[in-house]
Design an enzyme around this catalytic site. Structure first.
Site, PDB file in Angstrom:
ATOM      1  N   SER A 129       0.958  -1.211  -0.253  1.00 40.22           N
ATOM      2  CA  SER A 129      -0.188   0.294  -0.177  1.00 40.22           C
ATOM      3  C   SER A 129       0.696   1.336   0.455  1.00 40.22           C
ATOM      4  O   SER A 129       1.726   0.989   1.483  1.00 40.22           O
ATOM      5  CB  SER A 129      -0.657   0.098   1.542  1.00 40.22           C
ATOM      6  OG  SER A 129      -1.471  -0.748   1.482  1.00 40.22           O
ATOM      7  N   HIS A 189      -4.658   0.093  -5.667  1.00 41.74           N
ATOM      8  CA  HIS A 189      -3.723   0.001  -5.660  1.00 41.74           C
ATOM      9  C   HIS A 189      -3.916  -0.013  -7.261  1.00 41.74           C
ATOM     10  O   HIS A 189      -4.944   0.105  -7.561  1.00 41.74           O
ATOM     11  CB  HIS A 189      -3.867  -1.627  -5.151  1.00 41.74           C
ATOM     12  CG  HIS A 189      -3.206  -1.893  -4.011  1.00 41.74           C
ATOM     13  ND1 HIS A 189      -4.546  -1.573  -2.693  1.00 41.74           N
ATOM     14  CD2 HIS A 189      -2.307  -2.126  -3.588  1.00 41.74           C
ATOM     15  CE1 HIS A 189      -4.256  -1.936  -1.954  1.00 41.74           C
ATOM     16  NE2 HIS A 189      -3.221  -2.016  -1.965  1.00 41.74           N
ATOM     17  N   HIS A 231      -4.768  -9.493  -1.097  1.00 39.93           N
ATOM     18  CA  HIS A 231      -5.769  -9.344   0.376  1.00 39.93           C
ATOM     19  C   HIS A 231      -6.377 -10.428   0.322  1.00 39.93           C
ATOM     20  O   HIS A 231      -7.428 -10.057  -0.670  1.00 39.93           O
ATOM     21  CB  HIS A 231      -5.265  -8.193   0.671  1.00 39.93           C
ATOM     22  CG  HIS A 231      -4.714  -7.327   0.643  1.00 39.93           C
ATOM     23  ND1 HIS A 231      -4.652  -6.478  -0.473  1.00 39.93           N
ATOM     24  CD2 HIS A 231      -3.638  -6.993   1.567  1.00 39.93           C
ATOM     25  CE1 HIS A 231      -3.490  -5.529  -0.031  1.00 39.93           C
ATOM     26  NE2 HIS A 231      -3.214  -5.652   0.872  1.00 39.93           N
ATOM     27  N   TYR A 267      -8.726  -9.654   2.598  1.00 40.79           N
ATOM     28  CA  TYR A 267      -9.010  -9.622   3.373  1.00 40.79           C
ATOM     29  C   TYR A 267      -9.831  -9.097   2.478  1.00 40.79           C
ATOM     30  O   TYR A 267     -11.528  -8.813   2.637  1.00 40.79           O
ATOM     31  CB  TYR A 267      -8.875  -8.235   4.505  1.00 40.79           C
ATOM     32  CG  TYR A 267      -8.132  -7.156   3.244  1.00 40.79           C
ATOM     33  CD1 TYR A 267      -9.010  -6.293   2.352  1.00 40.79           C
ATOM     34  CD2 TYR A 267      -7.260  -6.770   4.097  1.00 40.79           C
ATOM     35  CE1 TYR A 267      -8.061  -4.888   2.394  1.00 40.79           C
ATOM     36  CE2 TYR A 267      -6.087  -5.980   3.477  1.00 40.79           C
ATOM     37  CZ  TYR A 267      -6.599  -5.310   2.472  1.00 40.79           C
ATOM     38  OH  TYR A 267      -5.786  -3.520   2.188  1.00 40.79           O
ATOM     39  N   GLU A 268      -9.882  -8.663   1.340  1.00 39.66           N
ATOM     40  CA  GLU A 268     -10.837  -8.440  -0.015  1.00 39.66           C
ATOM     41  C   GLU A 268     -11.428  -9.691  -0.184  1.00 39.66           C
ATOM     42  O   GLU A 268     -12.606  -9.207  -0.798  1.00 39.66           O
ATOM     43  CB  GLU A 268      -9.600  -7.799  -1.218  1.00 39.66           C
ATOM     44  CG  GLU A 268      -8.787  -6.826  -1.464  1.00 39.66           C
ATOM     45  CD  GLU A 268      -8.573  -6.548  -1.951  1.00 39.66           C
ATOM     46  OE1 GLU A 268      -8.270  -5.174  -2.931  1.00 39.66           O
ATOM     47  OE2 GLU A 268      -6.905  -7.525  -2.581  1.00 39.66           O
ATOM     48  N   ALA A 320       2.922  -2.207   4.303  1.00 38.89           N
ATOM     49  CA  ALA A 320       2.668  -1.897   5.513  1.00 38.89           C
ATOM     50  C   ALA A 320       2.178  -2.028   6.257  1.00 38.89           C
ATOM     51  O   ALA A 320       1.137  -2.957   7.025  1.00 38.89           O
ATOM     52  CB  ALA A 320       1.453  -0.448   5.125  1.00 38.89           C
ATOM     53  N   MET A 331      -1.497  -7.166   7.074  1.00 36.00           N
ATOM     54  CA  MET A 331      -1.916  -7.391   6.278  1.00 36.00           C
ATOM     55  C   MET A 331      -2.398  -8.582   5.221  1.00 36.00           C
ATOM     56  O   MET A 331      -2.974  -8.593   4.034  1.00 36.00           O
ATOM     57  CB  MET A 331      -4.173  -7.111   6.142  1.00 36.00           C
ATOM     58  CG  MET A 331      -4.621  -6.577   8.037  1.00 36.00           C
ATOM     59  SD  MET A 331      -5.680  -5.685   7.320  1.00 36.00           S
ATOM     60  CE  MET A 331      -5.473  -4.180   9.129  1.00 36.00           C
ATOM     61  N   SER A 332      -0.979  -9.184   5.087  1.00 36.94           N
ATOM     62  CA  SER A 332      -0.912  -9.059   3.588  1.00 36.94           C
ATOM     63  C   SER A 332       0.595  -9.918   3.947  1.00 36.94           C
ATOM     64  O   SER A 332       1.374 -10.585   4.797  1.00 36.94           O
ATOM     65  CB  SER A 332      -0.118  -8.112   2.590  1.00 36.94           C
ATOM     66  OG  SER A 332       1.047  -7.417   2.851  1.00 36.94           O
ATOM     67  N   ASN A 352       2.257   3.086  11.896  1.00 33.85           N
ATOM     68  CA  ASN A 352       1.561   3.866  12.745  1.00 33.85           C
ATOM     69  C   ASN A 352       2.015   2.515  13.833  1.00 33.85           C
ATOM     70  O   ASN A 352       2.322   1.776  13.698  1.00 33.85           O
ATOM     71  CB  ASN A 352      -0.228   3.588  12.660  1.00 33.85           C
ATOM     72  CG  ASN A 352      -0.658   2.112  12.172  1.00 33.85           C
ATOM     73  OD1 ASN A 352      -0.512   1.680  11.426  1.00 33.85           O
ATOM     74  ND2 ASN A 352      -0.814   1.640  13.319  1.00 33.85           N
ATOM     75  N   HIS A 367      -6.893   4.092   8.172  1.00 36.02           N
ATOM     76  CA  HIS A 367      -6.155   3.606   6.738  1.00 36.02           C
ATOM     77  C   HIS A 367      -4.932   5.437   5.774  1.00 36.02           C
ATOM     78  O   HIS A 367      -4.027   5.291   5.516  1.00 36.02           O
ATOM     79  CB  HIS A 367      -7.293   3.832   5.827  1.00 36.02           C
ATOM     80  CG  HIS A 367      -6.157   3.119   4.217  1.00 36.02           C
ATOM     81  ND1 HIS A 367      -5.654   2.058   4.660  1.00 36.02           N
ATOM     82  CD2 HIS A 367      -6.418   3.057   2.709  1.00 36.02           C
ATOM     83  CE1 HIS A 367      -4.701   1.731   2.906  1.00 36.02           C
ATOM     84  NE2 HIS A 367      -5.766   2.227   2.377  1.00 36.02           N
TER      85      HIS A 367
HETATM   86  N1  HPA Z   1      -2.588  -3.101  12.119  1.00 30.63           N
HETATM   87  C1  HPA Z   1      -2.395  -4.125  10.801  1.00 30.63           C
HETATM   88  N2  HPA Z   1      -1.989  -3.876   9.474  1.00 30.63           N
HETATM   89  C2  HPA Z   1      -1.696  -2.505   9.720  1.00 30.63           C
HETATM   90  C3  HPA Z   1      -1.418  -1.122  10.227  1.00 30.63           C
HETATM   91  C4  HPA Z   1      -1.863  -1.897  11.490  1.00 30.63           C
HETATM   92  O1  HPA Z   1      -2.130  -1.182  12.901  1.00 30.63           O
HETATM   93  N3  HPA Z   1      -1.106  -0.353   9.662  1.00 30.63           N
HETATM   94  C5  HPA Z   1      -0.714  -0.736   8.477  1.00 30.63           C
HETATM   95  N4  HPA Z   1      -1.555  -2.574   8.137  1.00 30.63           N
END
Ligand code: HPA
Length: 274
Positions: free
Chosen positions: A33, A64, A86, A88-89, A116, A213-214, A237, A249
């Site tokens: 991302s 993307h 992903h 999650y998609e 990320a 998540m990847s 973050n 996001h």
């Molecule tokens: N958690 C999960 N996935 C992420 C995060 C997070 O804090 N930041 C960026 N992708």
């Protein structure tokens, strides 16, 4: 495994792509991302939108670019997937690993994955680049489930999923560039909800340094195919519970935008010394 995302399909996609490109990629790159900028720095680029790649789902992915960019990076022939699939998609685990099969079919023996991630270890401040030393699969899915694919190892060893020699190259290049490169364990969870504070406390106790998540399905496929892997996380973050503000996001994309230039330089430096 549902039919459609195995070795046969990867070979077909590889054959179709090979006719349109000018290089034999040695290194495959998957861009996370907000990290697609690396693809813009590839020289003599040939771009193929995912819809032109046989076997790739035609649906575009929000946020993307969804294109394969081949060409030369730091003197090395590369193929970069800008945009990933992903879990999650709603994609199946075998599809999340399919781009790796295609990169391998094109000739790539090395895979560089970027993502990320949230910082679970409190010292990983937003904006930090982290070399992935190992991972924990909290997705509870595995892209190798199903019939054994031609060329795969049925039970891949996962003692060194992230190649020690490639990690050493990354550290050397980072040092030469005067860049701080943290190291740590990446935990992958299904998403798309971010973790709760209790889940982050659990991840800390279980040895994770970052969470995302990847990546893990792609790395598993790469190891089954015998590819050497390098993983880089952009810490965007603090994970839930470590910061007073909620995670968004937008914050993730804002931080990747700030770090992208550093990551780009690092990846170029690494690729040019392979
Ligand atoms: N958690 C999960 N996935 C992420 C995060 C997070 O804090 N930041 C960026 N992708």
């Amino acid at each position: 495994m549902r039919p459609g995302y195995g070795a046969v399909e990867a070979r077909a996609a590889g054959d179709a792509i090979r006719h349109r490109i000018n290089v034999k990629p040695r290194v495959g790159i998957i861009l996370g991302s907000g990290l697609g900028g690396i693809a813009q720095t590839i020289e003599e680029p040939v771009r193929m939108p995912y819809r032109d790649i046989p076997g790739f789902p035609s649906a575009t992915i929000a946020g993307h670019a969804g294109e394969l960019v081949t060409g030369i990076l730091g003197g090395t022939p590369v193929a970069a997937m800008s945009g990933r699939f992903h879990l999650y998609e709603g994609h199946s685990a075998d599809l999340t690993g399919f781009p790796v099969r295609v990169l391998h079919a094109l000739g790539a023996a090395i895979l560089i994955v970027s993502n990320a991630a949230g910082g679970v270890r409190a010292s990983l401040a937003p904006g930090t680049l982290m070399l992935i030393t190992d991972h924990i699969n909290f997705m509870f899915r595995n892209p190798l489930v199903g019939p054994l694919q031609a060329g795969d190892t049925r039970f891949p060893d996962m003692s060194e999923p992230y190649d020690p020699a490639l990690r050493a190259v990354a550290q050397r290049v980072a040092k030469e560039q005067g860049l701080d490169l943290a190291q740590g364990v990446y935990a992958a969870e299904l998403g798309p909800s971010y973790e709760t504070g209790a889940e982050v406390a659990m991840l800390t106790r279980l040895g994770a340094d970052a969470v995302g998540m990847s990546t893990v399905p792609e790395v598993i496929v790469a190891r089954a195919l015998g590819m050497r892997v390098l993983g880089l996380s952009c810490i965007t973050n603090l994970a839930c519970g470590l910061s007073a503000t909620p995670i968004t996001h937008d914050e993730v994309l804002e931080t990747t935008a700030k770090v992208a230039a550093r990551l780009q330089r690092l990846v170029r430096g690494i690729v040019s010394s392979l």
